[in-house]
Design a protein around this motif. Sequence first.
Motif, PDB file in Angstrom:
ATOM      1  N   GLN A 933       2.016  -1.112  22.163  1.00  0.00           N
ATOM      2  CA  GLN A 933       2.934  -0.805  21.083  1.00  0.00           C
ATOM      3  C   GLN A 933       2.138  -0.441  19.833  1.00  0.00           C
ATOM      4  N   PRO A 934       2.500   0.650  19.166  1.00  0.00           N
ATOM      5  CA  PRO A 934       1.729   1.052  17.986  1.00  0.00           C
ATOM      6  C   PRO A 934       1.810   0.011  16.878  1.00  0.00           C
ATOM      7  N   VAL A 935       0.668  -0.266  16.314  1.00  0.00           N
ATOM      8  CA  VAL A 935       0.610  -1.132  15.133  1.00  0.00           C
ATOM      9  C   VAL A 935       0.905  -0.319  13.885  1.00  0.00           C
ATOM     10  N   PHE A 936       0.334   0.878  13.844  1.00  0.00           N
ATOM     11  CA  PHE A 936       0.593   1.802  12.739  1.00  0.00           C
ATOM     12  C   PHE A 936       1.453   2.933  13.288  1.00  0.00           C
ATOM     13  N   LEU A 937       2.693   3.029  12.832  1.00  0.00           N
ATOM     14  CA  LEU A 937       3.574   4.085  13.315  1.00  0.00           C
ATOM     15  C   LEU A 937       3.139   5.450  12.819  1.00  0.00           C
ATOM     16  N   SER A 938       2.520   5.485  11.657  1.00  0.00           N
ATOM     17  CA  SER A 938       2.059   6.760  11.108  1.00  0.00           C
ATOM     18  C   SER A 938       0.867   6.493  10.210  1.00  0.00           C
ATOM     19  N   LYS A 939       0.249   7.582   9.801  1.00  0.00           N
ATOM     20  CA  LYS A 939      -0.896   7.465   8.908  1.00  0.00           C
ATOM     21  C   LYS A 939      -0.474   7.101   7.494  1.00  0.00           C
ATOM     22  N   ARG A 940       0.833   7.047   7.264  1.00  0.00           N
ATOM     23  CA  ARG A 940       1.309   6.626   5.949  1.00  0.00           C
ATOM     24  C   ARG A 940       1.408   5.109   5.859  1.00  0.00           C
ATOM     25  N   ASP A 941       1.172   4.437   6.951  1.00  0.00           N
ATOM     26  CA  ASP A 941       1.220   2.975   6.949  1.00  0.00           C
ATOM     27  C   ASP A 941       0.286   2.435   5.873  1.00  0.00           C
ATOM     28  N   HIS A 942       0.769   1.442   5.118  1.00  0.00           N
ATOM     29  CA  HIS A 942       0.017   0.900   3.990  1.00  0.00           C
ATOM     30  C   HIS A 942      -1.339   0.353   4.422  1.00  0.00           C
ATOM     31  N   ASP A 943      -1.379  -0.391   5.527  1.00  0.00           N
ATOM     32  CA  ASP A 943      -2.644  -0.979   5.964  1.00  0.00           C
ATOM     33  C   ASP A 943      -3.594   0.075   6.529  1.00  0.00           C
ATOM     34  N   TYR A 944      -3.019   1.076   7.215  1.00  0.00           N
ATOM     35  CA  TYR A 944      -3.862   2.170   7.695  1.00  0.00           C
ATOM     36  C   TYR A 944      -4.552   2.850   6.522  1.00  0.00           C
ATOM     37  N   ARG A 945      -3.769   3.137   5.486  1.00  0.00           N
ATOM     38  CA  ARG A 945      -4.338   3.800   4.305  1.00  0.00           C
ATOM     39  C   ARG A 945      -5.292   2.869   3.556  1.00  0.00           C
ATOM     40  N   LYS A 946      -5.023   1.592   3.609  1.00  0.00           N
ATOM     41  CA  LYS A 946      -5.894   0.615   2.945  1.00  0.00           C
ATOM     42  C   LYS A 946      -7.282   0.607   3.579  1.00  0.00           C
ATOM     43  N   ILE A 947      -7.301   0.680   4.921  1.00  0.00           N
ATOM     44  CA  ILE A 947      -8.603   0.716   5.613  1.00  0.00           C
ATOM     45  C   ILE A 947      -9.331   2.015   5.301  1.00  0.00           C
ATOM     46  N   LEU A 948      -8.601   3.136   5.380  1.00  0.00           N
ATOM     47  CA  LEU A 948      -9.231   4.425   5.085  1.00  0.00           C
ATOM     48  C   LEU A 948      -9.774   4.483   3.669  1.00  0.00           C
ATOM     49  N   LYS A 949      -9.062   3.851   2.768  1.00  0.00           N
ATOM     50  CA  LYS A 949      -9.452   3.919   1.356  1.00  0.00           C
ATOM     51  C   LYS A 949     -10.821   3.298   1.106  1.00  0.00           C
ATOM     52  N   THR A 950     -11.237   2.349   1.951  1.00  0.00           N
ATOM     53  CA  THR A 950     -12.555   1.733   1.743  1.00  0.00           C
ATOM     54  C   THR A 950     -13.677   2.753   1.889  1.00  0.00           C
ATOM     55  N   PHE A 951     -13.420   3.874   2.579  1.00  0.00           N
ATOM     56  CA  PHE A 951     -14.451   4.889   2.796  1.00  0.00           C
ATOM     57  C   PHE A 951     -14.557   5.896   1.649  1.00  0.00           C
ATOM     58  N   GLU A 952     -13.590   5.891   0.743  1.00  0.00           N
ATOM     59  CA  GLU A 952     -13.586   6.924  -0.293  1.00  0.00           C
ATOM     60  C   GLU A 952     -14.835   6.915  -1.169  1.00  0.00           C
ATOM     61  N   PRO A 953     -15.346   5.756  -1.599  1.00  0.00           N
ATOM     62  CA  PRO A 953     -16.590   5.787  -2.399  1.00  0.00           C
ATOM     63  C   PRO A 953     -17.774   6.365  -1.627  1.00  0.00           C
ATOM     64  N   ILE A 954     -17.821   6.098  -0.321  1.00  0.00           N
ATOM     65  CA  ILE A 954     -18.901   6.659   0.505  1.00  0.00           C
ATOM     66  C   ILE A 954     -18.776   8.174   0.556  1.00  0.00           C
ATOM     67  N   HIS A 955     -17.579   8.671   0.739  1.00  0.00           N
ATOM     68  CA  HIS A 955     -17.372  10.120   0.786  1.00  0.00           C
ATOM     69  C   HIS A 955     -17.749  10.772  -0.532  1.00  0.00           C
ATOM     70  N   LYS A 956     -17.394  10.144  -1.616  1.00  0.00           N
ATOM     71  CA  LYS A 956     -17.740  10.687  -2.929  1.00  0.00           C
ATOM     72  C   LYS A 956     -19.254  10.725  -3.112  1.00  0.00           C
ATOM     73  N   LEU A 957     -19.911   9.644  -2.702  1.00  0.00           N
ATOM     74  CA  LEU A 957     -21.375   9.581  -2.810  1.00  0.00           C
ATOM     75  C   LEU A 957     -22.038  10.663  -1.960  1.00  0.00           C
ATOM     76  N   LEU A 958     -21.581  10.821  -0.726  1.00  0.00           N
ATOM     77  CA  LEU A 958     -22.189  11.806   0.160  1.00  0.00           C
ATOM     78  C   LEU A 958     -21.914  13.234  -0.276  1.00  0.00           C
ATOM     79  N   LYS A 959     -20.801  13.445  -0.937  1.00  0.00           N
ATOM     80  CA  LYS A 959     -20.525  14.785  -1.469  1.00  0.00           C
ATOM     81  C   LYS A 959     -21.492  15.116  -2.590  1.00  0.00           C
ATOM     82  N   GLU A 960     -21.779  14.122  -3.417  1.00  0.00           N
ATOM     83  CA  GLU A 960     -22.711  14.338  -4.530  1.00  0.00           C
ATOM     84  C   GLU A 960     -24.164  14.350  -4.049  1.00  0.00           C
ATOM     85  N   HIS A 961     -24.481  13.482  -3.091  1.00  0.00           N
ATOM     86  CA  HIS A 961     -25.859  13.326  -2.625  1.00  0.00           C
ATOM     87  C   HIS A 961     -25.863  13.199  -1.114  1.00  0.00           C
ATOM     88  N   PRO A 962     -25.862  14.311  -0.405  1.00  0.00           N
ATOM     89  CA  PRO A 962     -25.810  14.263   1.061  1.00  0.00           C
ATOM     90  C   PRO A 962     -26.967  13.475   1.655  1.00  0.00           C
TER      91      PRO A 962
END
Length: 982
Positions: A933-962
């Motif tokens: 049974q799906p835990v996250f029905l969609s990518k709009r799920d709050h917890d799904y987005r919460k986990i993804l959000k932890t990667f945003e600083p890494i993405h920003k850093l790698l964009k500036e300094h690959p």
Amino acid sequence: MFRCDGGEPTFSPNTPNEYAFDAVSARFVRVVVSRTNQSAVCFDELEVFGPDSQDNLAVSAGATASASSVLPDYPQHQVRHLNDGQYGNSRSWVAAEGERRSWAQIDLGKSMTVSRVVFCRDRTGRYEDRTAIRFVIQTSDNAIEWKTVGQFGQPQAQPEEATPEAKQLRVDLLAGNLGFRDLLVIKHHPLDVSHVYVYHSERFRRGGGLYVLRADDGAGQLRCLVDSSDGMIIHADLSYDGREVLFAWKRGGREMANPFTMTVELDRSVSKNNFQIYRINIDGTGLTQLTDGPHNNLDPCWLPDGGIAFTSDRKPAFAYCWVVTSPVLYRMDRDGKRPRRLSANYLMDFTPSVLTDGRIVYSRWEYVDRPVCPIQSLWAINPDGTALSGFYGNRVISPGTFMHARAIPGTSAILATATNHNGPCRGGIVRIDPSHGANSPESVTNLTPELEYRVHHWGGGGAFGNGMLNNPQARAKMLYEKPFPIDDSRYLVSKAGAVQLRDYAGNAVTLLQSDDAMGFYNAIPIRAVTAPQVRTGRTMDQSVPLPEDGSVSGNWATVFVQDVYKGLEPHVRPGEVKRIAVVQEMEKGTHSPIQNFPPEGGDRLRIIACFGWQFPLVSCGATFAPKKVWGYADVNEDGSAAFLVPSETPVYFLALDAKGRAVQRMRSFTHFMPGEVQGCVGCHADRNTVTPDTRAHFLTPGAARPLTPPEWGVKGFSYSEIVQPVLDRHCTSCHNEREQPGGVDLSGDKTDFFNVSYDVLARTGTLGAWNWQRHDTISGPAGEQQRGKSPWVSWIWTINGAGHNILQVTPRTWGSPVSPLAELVETGHPDQDGQARVSLSWNERQRIYRWIDLNVPYYGTSSSNHKQRMGSRRMLPPDLDSTLKEVASRRCASCHQDGIPRKFYTRVVNPENNNFLLAPLSKESGGTQQCGQPVFLSKRDHDYRKILKTFEPIHKLLKEHPRADMQGFRVNGTGPATGRLR
């Protein structure tokens, strides 16, 4: 009260001991202890008095105490207790255990007249250990220049000094029977460094100088040539006519610097803060500085042609598993002009000298696809840089280091210090005659048999190459350094800082010993000797200017192979080898700290090395160094080959079969001068044999062919750039984040350290998957299970404990010939009916084979712009673990009581493809719904987005300094001088 007359003291542990000396004006009073009755020395109080006074000057206003060290973690034994006016063990000072000489001193705050000191172990009468029984008392006005005013407890003659043969040694010396009476010696603090190759960067301590010793029946007479109260001299050499001295002198800079604790490179911008080379006449006149600049120049030795060989770190390069620069071998004219690099080592060279045949012998550190600790062997080279060859020990794993090599007059043998990879450049003294075999134990005679120098506990902890260090009995006897042969029966040596004259049978006489915390080293007889022949290579383009900064001229040399099958029989049949690959072992060209502050903030340093002391990371525990394939040379039917190779470059060779697989690898490297022609007998196991050119047709134009470069270009071998595109074209349609037959995902998503396919193919089944922060394993074959083995590719462990693999030299032992992945590639990955599922082109197969045979490098550079991160590479959100744990506790605990299942790697560029986000996501929203049974029905799920959000600083850093495996990477792309990320 005892007068300071140098006799044996009567020392009571429990009552005040007074030691008087002639009154002197001094601000500092110091007691230097070189021997106790047991363990580190202890003073319950150090009192200082003037003549005819009972006032303790040590507790007067402005007086302060200091000491050489203190026993850590014991508040009752601190330095402040030296002059707190209170007696007893609970208010005493204790020096650190293991310190060879300890001192305690009182700074009176201003100059006063002093005439006696009082101290003891414990005036309460409880303890009698830690009692000083040999010590000197010194005074000073500036804490730089010290005067010895009292000396107690003269060393008793050791057994080897009491023999008739030992007494005869002194008689012969004083009678002139040895051809000299005077010695050149250096006084300095002991080099208690962390590794044998870091004496140019660690433990700088001011004091001492360069002296001439006139030996006599007593302690000898010293004449100072160069006072080094403001600096440190660590190496000297005497000209063949006995008139001029070369020496290395560091005159300033940070004392006791420890690069291990620094996040930035030690400042070398001030010339005098580096070791520089000087020349002086033996009578003390004509002091001349020969080198300068923002780099170290040291280890000078006279050459037979009047030039000077030395080591220098002027070419940017750093140790791979430590944080120091890498000096290599150079030469210059006697006036310091025309410096040019002789060695192309990507690591370190040290302690050169000249053999009786005119070649330079020196210690060379390397680890081409082998562990880092065991091999600092002896190599020889002509003074013009040609004809490099092994001298002794390139496949000897215990001891780890041979250094301080000096030629024995009239022979082809040498004396050397046998010591550890780690530790203070001390050990035992050995005679080495390589005519018995360049790696044979029979070539070595132990001249200090009380020290077993070949100790190593197979199957125990610790690295090969550190056997003496790991053995308490051996470690205590590691006292000898810098031997100098007088002839084939007698030599000079420093034993624990005392100069001894010894014979090869072990009889000895002490000629000079220090009366303070320093010692005497580098003893050389002052005499004229005949210089060896001037030796040059027969083929070298002398017209090519060699850059003074050590950079590469861009020229070529010629290699010819007589018969590649010599050394491969019977495992490789004639006709099997079709090509030779020429590979460069690339240096670490930029500084990286081994400790740094966490990127998420905080002021606590942490070790960032991982996968066996790698920083920046290059592989998962295999090669330390990035590789560059220069190209391929064809092998003739008779096994011969002649081809061009880049000069002044560390290169090694792979013998390739018709499929392009490496049937044998050269686990060492060589280098050549511009225009040099050098040959080898065949594909032998080491570089201890070279063949001078004797066939004229190799010198004719066109005889040596240019290399055929690899189709991906001549550059650092980057897995993500060279190998991953092949997998993307042929493999990822079946082996990807969603479908993983056999548990194999070959997609190229960047992960926290590498990318997915590299993690799966190279790390699976190894220590690098489950304990990548470990640097040591059980030594020898016993540790194989602990280290692990990839089920897909065969690669060579370079982690500490795997040093035995240096002895495994049978062809086809490693690499693509025994890798299941290579077999799948070659056969087209057949299905159950034997039908090929993929068809790779020749070039595509070569990309994969070459990766395996280069010992699975991932990064094509050892530079990084993320030096705060683990391995100078790792990208992982600091709050990912806590976020996953929190989400799992609310939504996954019914199925996953132990937490969300995760791989040993984490996708960071495309984090939505991690199994912990795909498995709980519904199929309708793009997930795999492996959770049922799906835990996250969609990518709009709050917890799904919460986990993804932890990667945003890494993405920003790698964009500036690959990162270095990403497009747009530039060296030194981020970070101020502190090493912190912007």
